[in-house]
Design an enzyme around this catalytic site. Structure first.
Site, mmCIF file in Angstrom:
data_model
loop_
_atom_site.group_PDB
_atom_site.id
_atom_site.type_symbol
_atom_site.label_atom_id
_atom_site.label_comp_id
_atom_site.label_asym_id
_atom_site.label_seq_id
_atom_site.Cartn_x
_atom_site.Cartn_y
_atom_site.Cartn_z
ATOM 1 N N GLU A 143 38.946 51.791 38.533
ATOM 2 C CA GLU A 143 39.842 51.056 39.413
ATOM 3 C C GLU A 143 40.822 50.203 38.618
ATOM 4 O O GLU A 143 40.292 49.911 37.373
ATOM 5 C CB GLU A 143 39.129 50.128 40.387
ATOM 6 N N GLU A 240 33.491 44.135 49.680
ATOM 7 C CA GLU A 240 33.065 43.583 48.352
ATOM 8 C C GLU A 240 33.951 42.221 48.301
ATOM 9 O O GLU A 240 34.721 41.991 47.754
ATOM 10 C CB GLU A 240 33.627 44.481 47.358
#
EC number: 5.3.1.22
Length: 260
Positions: A143, A240
């Site tokens: 990511e 998240e």
């Protein structure tokens, strides 16, 4: 249909990690993810997953000092052996827990003169991880992280993620797209997801700025979730975020999707 996971590293922190599995189930989640699960044994986690009929979708390879301001493991040339040991640990957990994807955090370069060397090391280590996880039928993801929260992070844009994918050209490798991080970098998340859903192995979200739950920042999540649903993306979407208030108070966004 959208499928959501609870990230147990940030949600339900009102209780110990071992107790967050039951809390997530009671709140309506059927799947969870954990940033770094290694404070618990794989057997203990498996017991909780089985007890509450939960799927563990994703976790990360250990990143050493990354969250404490250090450079992490995956990109640091002098830490290649340590990274390989971390991958071996991850394999031990993955063999029992069977996640769909494992995330390799690229890390930071705090000496700009070494950036190219760090990027080369990261790509080599990413290939090593792919070779370790692929035989288990597990996707490898990586990511981009915003440089406001993590200065020096070596992958911090959509274009960089696409470049790594194109250069390595591995069918087992995908992007982990974090809406919060990319919104912090000023990226056009809706357009990117619509155009590149087939290259995304996992999505995570928090509102921007602040990294709270939907409704605490400026991101239009009704529209964002609609774009994801129409994009053809069929993977999981990880909540998240850092709840403003208690975790249960932060879950109003989940109500329309509770039946999924």
């Amino acid at each position: 249909m959208l499928n959501f996971t609870a990230n147990l590293s940030l949600l339900f922190t009102e209780v110990a990690l071992i107790d967050r599995f039951s809390a997530a189930k009671q709140a309506g989640f059927n799947a969870v993810e954990i940033q770094f699960p290694y404070e618990l044994s794989a057997a203990a986690i498996k017991g909780k997953l089985d007890e509450y009929d939960l799927k563990l979708v994703l976790f990360n390879v250990d990143a050493a000092d990354l969250l404490q301001g250090g450079e992490g493991l995956a990109c640091v040339p002098e830490k290649c052996n340590q990274f390989r040991l971390a991958v071996a640990q991850t394999v031990d957990y993955a063999e029992l827990l069977k996640p769909e994807a494992i995330n390799v955090l690229p890390g930071r370069c705090l000496d700009k003169s070494r950036l190219e060397h760090y990027l080369k090391t990261f790509k080599e280590n990413l290939c090593f991880a792919i070779e370790a996880f692929s035989p288990l039928g597990i996707k490898t993801v990586f990511e981009a992280v915003n440089t406001h929260d993590m200065p020096g992070f070596i992958v911090h844009s959509e274009s960089q993620m696409l470049s790594v994918l194109a250069e390595l050209n591995r069918p087992e490798l995908f992007m982990q797209y974090d809406i919060y991080h990319m919104q912090m970098m000023g990226e056009k998340s809706e357009k990117f997801i619509a155009e590149h859903a087939d290259k995304i192995g996992h999505i995570q979200f928090a509102d921007c700025p602040g990294r709270g739950q939907p409704g605490t920042g400026r991101t239009d999540f009704n529209r964002m979730f609609s774009v994801i649903e129409k994009s053809g993306y069929s993977g999981w979407i990880g909540a998240e975020y850092k709840p403003v208030g208690t975790t249960l108070e932060s879950l109003n966004w989940l109500t329309p999707y509770a039946s999924t």
